[in-house]
Design an enzyme around this catalytic site. Sequence first.
Site, short mmCIF file in Angstrom:
data_model
loop_
_atom_site.label_atom_id
_atom_site.label_comp_id
_atom_site.label_asym_id
_atom_site.label_seq_id
_atom_site.Cartn_x
_atom_site.Cartn_y
_atom_site.Cartn_z
N ASP A 8 0.86 -1.18 0.00
CA ASP A 8 0.00 0.00 0.00
C ASP A 8 0.91 1.24 0.00
O ASP A 8 2.08 1.16 0.36
CB ASP A 8 -0.89 -0.05 1.25
N ASP A 10 -0.24 5.13 0.73
CA ASP A 10 -0.49 6.16 1.75
C ASP A 10 -0.45 5.53 3.15
O ASP A 10 -1.17 4.57 3.43
CB ASP A 10 -1.87 6.79 1.49
N ASP A 204 -1.35 -0.39 5.99
CA ASP A 204 -1.60 0.30 7.27
C ASP A 204 -3.07 0.24 7.68
O ASP A 204 -3.43 0.73 8.74
CB ASP A 204 -1.16 1.77 7.18
MG LIG Z 1 -2.95 3.21 3.38
#
Ligand SMILES: [Mg+2]
Length: 265
Positions: A8, A10, A204
């Site tokens: 991922d 961001d 995240d």
């Molecule tokens: Mg993310």
Amino acid sequence: MKRGFLIDMDGVIYKNDQMIDGADAFIDRLLSLNMPFRFLTNNSQHARRDIATKLKCTGIEVDESHIFTCAMATARFLARQKANGTAYVIGEGGLLRAMDHNGYSIVDSKPDYVVVGEGHSLTLEVIEKATNLIDGGAKLIATNLYANSPTVDGIRPGCGAYVSLLEAATGARAFSVGKPSPIIMRLAAEDMEVAAEDIIVIGDTMETDILGGVQVGARSVLVLTGATSREDLGRYAYQPDLVVESIADLNERTLLSHLSEKSAA
Ligand SMILES: [Mg+2]
């Protein structure tokens, strides 16, 4: 066994347009070891080359072939469901280009699908048009169901919010291809020529990255530099295989040995 990483962006490799310390070194290691990887994003707005260019500005230099977006997944999925179909698209360049690249014609009358992604061009006129097309039989497809996405100033409405509006207006239920759908995970794995269960997902967000990994039987690593804290973990019925403070703590050798121990157990 050939492993591949789905990473991922961001909250994992950058935050507020600033690279997270150590992300560049981790990616350089993957490149030098010739390990397959893709940056996997639920943002359909930008094409892969634009994303690679943006990454370069944050200090991470990769070829655009290392980017895999939910727009690409949606377009590839629809091309397999119905080759050379038609779609009314709410979205921007990344989505339009992916649809075109996969043999779809963009139309505003009698489309097979209404496909919804992020953008800045949504108007009531567009919503009304899409509502009528869905009511007339077009299937509603979402590139993802995120209700909002982070900005430097706070949040903005995401694809999921637009989709909710169309669902409420028509009574239709959208089918979503983005994370955590197994469809995007499998298509990204296929893009790397790695079996889905041999993927390692690094993310995240529990609801998208980690759940997506769990749903295809992949290994998953949660980093704590983004949306999830260690205290949050207790709320979930599924857990990542490994939790680290940051991508900087990931060494591919310890990572692989840890995950294969898990696999053996
Ligand atoms: Mg993310």
